[in-house]
Enzyme design. Structure first.
Site, short mmCIF file in Angstrom:
data_model
loop_
_atom_site.label_atom_id
_atom_site.label_comp_id
_atom_site.label_asym_id
_atom_site.label_seq_id
_atom_site.Cartn_x
_atom_site.Cartn_y
_atom_site.Cartn_z
CB ALA A 57 -2.71 10.68 3.35
N GLY A 61 -7.17 8.15 2.57
CA GLY A 61 -7.30 9.28 1.74
C GLY A 61 -7.83 8.87 0.35
CD GLU A 83 -10.50 10.09 4.33
OE1 GLU A 83 -9.30 10.22 4.10
OE2 GLU A 83 -11.15 10.31 5.25
CD GLU A 90 -8.14 6.34 6.97
OE1 GLU A 90 -8.63 5.52 6.91
OE2 GLU A 90 -8.11 7.35 6.19
N1 CO8 Z 1 1.88 6.34 1.53
C1 CO8 Z 1 3.16 6.41 1.31
N2 CO8 Z 1 3.60 5.61 0.49
C2 CO8 Z 1 2.84 4.51 0.26
C3 CO8 Z 1 1.67 4.21 0.80
C4 CO8 Z 1 1.04 5.51 1.43
N3 CO8 Z 1 -0.13 5.37 1.76
N4 CO8 Z 1 0.95 3.03 0.24
C5 CO8 Z 1 1.93 2.70 -0.54
N5 CO8 Z 1 3.23 3.19 -0.51
C6 CO8 Z 1 4.45 2.87 -1.15
C7 CO8 Z 1 5.20 1.69 -0.38
O1 CO8 Z 1 5.63 2.30 0.72
C8 CO8 Z 1 5.91 1.12 -1.42
O2 CO8 Z 1 7.00 2.08 -1.59
P1 CO8 Z 1 8.62 1.52 -1.44
O3 CO8 Z 1 8.55 0.54 -2.92
O4 CO8 Z 1 9.47 2.73 -1.46
O5 CO8 Z 1 8.73 0.75 -0.35
C9 CO8 Z 1 5.07 1.40 -2.71
O6 CO8 Z 1 4.08 2.31 -2.31
C10 CO8 Z 1 4.31 -0.08 -3.03
O7 CO8 Z 1 3.62 -0.40 -2.02
P2 CO8 Z 1 3.92 -1.80 -1.24
O8 CO8 Z 1 5.24 -2.43 -1.44
O9 CO8 Z 1 3.40 -1.66 0.07
O10 CO8 Z 1 2.68 -2.81 -2.29
P3 CO8 Z 1 1.88 -3.74 -1.88
O11 CO8 Z 1 1.28 -4.37 -3.07
O12 CO8 Z 1 2.77 -4.72 -1.28
O13 CO8 Z 1 0.80 -3.52 -0.63
C11 CO8 Z 1 -1.02 -1.81 -0.12
C12 CO8 Z 1 -0.22 -2.51 -1.16
C13 CO8 Z 1 -1.83 -2.87 0.58
C14 CO8 Z 1 -1.95 -0.58 -0.64
C15 CO8 Z 1 0.06 -1.12 0.81
O14 CO8 Z 1 1.14 -0.23 0.13
C16 CO8 Z 1 -0.72 -0.34 1.91
O15 CO8 Z 1 -1.00 -0.90 2.91
N6 CO8 Z 1 -0.43 0.94 1.85
C17 CO8 Z 1 -0.98 1.83 2.79
C18 CO8 Z 1 -2.31 1.97 2.97
C19 CO8 Z 1 -3.04 2.99 3.98
O16 CO8 Z 1 -2.67 2.61 5.16
N7 CO8 Z 1 -3.38 3.82 3.51
C20 CO8 Z 1 -4.02 4.90 4.57
C21 CO8 Z 1 -3.11 6.07 4.84
S1 CO8 Z 1 -3.46 7.06 6.02
C22 CO8 Z 1 -4.62 8.15 5.30
O17 CO8 Z 1 -4.78 8.03 4.15
C23 CO8 Z 1 -5.25 9.37 6.00
C24 CO8 Z 1 -6.18 10.11 5.34
C25 CO8 Z 1 -6.45 11.41 5.91
C26 CO8 Z 1 -6.38 12.63 4.98
C27 CO8 Z 1 -5.00 13.03 4.90
C28 CO8 Z 1 -4.92 14.32 4.36
C29 CO8 Z 1 -3.46 14.71 3.89
#
Ligand code: CO8
Length: 258
Positions: free
Chosen positions: A65, A109, A112, A132
């Site tokens: 998400a 998400g 999911e 999460e």
């Molecule tokens: N949300 C928003 N932006 C994101 C997300 C995310 N989940 N994941 C990546 N991005 C963005 C980064 O902020 C970055 O943006 P910017 O260039 O503007 O800084 C861009 O995508 C590229 O990401 P990274 O530079 O971090 O890329 P890496 O290759 O270094 O890392 C990862 C990749 C490991 C996937 C890393 O991006 C990461 O850890 N992302 C978050 C993963 C995460 O925590 N996911 C769970 C989110 S919470 C959730 O899903 C709850 C679900 C519940 C349902 C919700 C219903 C609405």
């Protein structure tokens, strides 16, 4: 219809939906999920589409998400808008078969959403996780329930409590994905499988997925009873008549999807 966060393309009887927020690793924001609902509605209403594929990019199916969208929300915000349920579960209500084609990250998400599909085919680059807990929350779109049913309590608990990722090989071993293919062949393989499903009788495929999904919702004896009733009802379809006649006459069936 043109979308801002998705690409949609019909390939014969297969409707493909590609998540398309490359700058955010396909993070699932409200706009994207609203569009997903519309795209799924369109394919469901389209008689020419018999199977749906949801996919992302080579780097990410979806990295979860959209954290930036969630960050400012208060308890009252998420409670009042019933955050998630409004449109997140549309994929689970699809009556036509839906396949997830996952390469790269399928996190939070994203994992999911993949698990809401009927089955997952993964590229060897796929990484699944429910991270999460690292954000101070837990899965909120069915992850704690569906992952546990796929991989069992011990592995699901470990993944949800540590946030560690599972690679494609482990995902296949654990029953999360139906199979793993080389990344470069993912879409070709998935489209082949989707076309195979699309060539079957659509109403029979719809009833079949209804019956398999029932296994998650009820007891064994009720599930078996449900299956038998659907099985009986298939003898009222033209496609059952055609399918069995074609076998006896040693020819390919010509299903008319009725
Ligand atoms: N949300 C928003 N932006 C994101 C997300 C995310 N989940 N994941 C990546 N991005 C963005 C980064 O902020 C970055 O943006 P910017 O260039 O503007 O800084 C861009 O995508 C590229 O990401 P990274 O530079 O971090 O890329 P890496 O290759 O270094 O890392 C990862 C990749 C490991 C996937 C890393 O991006 C990461 O850890 N992302 C978050 C993963 C995460 O925590 N996911 C769970 C989110 S919470 C959730 O899903 C709850 C679900 C519940 C349902 C919700 C219903 C609405």
């Amino acid at each position: 219809m043109a979308y801002q966060n998705l690409l949609v393309e019909k390939k014969g009887a297969v409707g493909v939906i590609t998540l398309n927020r490359p700058d955010a690793l396909n993070a699932l924001n409200k706009a994207l999920m609203d569009e997903m609902t519309l795209a799924l509605d369109d394919y469901e209403a389209d008689d020419d589409i018999h199977c749906i594929v949801i996919t992302g990019s080579a780097k990410a199916f979806a990295a979860g998400a959209d954290i930036k969208e969630m960050q400012p929300k208060s308890y009252m915000d998420v409670y009042k808008e019933d955050f998630i349920t409004a449109n997140w579960e549309r994929a689970t209500r699809c009556r036509k078969p839906v396949i997830a084609a996952v390469a790269g990250y399928a996190l939070g998400g994203g994992c999911e959403l993949a698990m809401m599909c009927d089955f997952i085919i993964a590229a060897d680059t796929a990484k699944f996780g429910q991270p999460e807990i690292k954000l101070g929350v837990m899965p909120g779109a069915g992850g704690s329930q569906r992952l546990t049913r796929f991989v069992g309590k011990s592995k699901a608990m470990e993944m949800c409590l540590t946030g560690r990722m599972m690679d494609a090989a482990e995902a296949e071993r654990s029953g999360l994905v139906s199979r793993v293919v080389p990344a470069g062949e993912l879409m070709d393989e998935v489209l082949k499988v989707a076309q195979t499903v699309a060539d079957m009788s659509l109403p029979i495929a719809m009833m079949t997925k209804e019956s398999v999904n029932r296994a998650y919702e009820t007891t064994l004896s009720e599930g078996v009873r449900f299956e038998r009733r659907l099985f009986h009802s298939m003898f009222a379809t033209e496609d059952q008549t055609e399918g069995m006649a074609a076998f006896v006459e040693k020819r390919q069936p010509q299903f008319r999807h009725r």
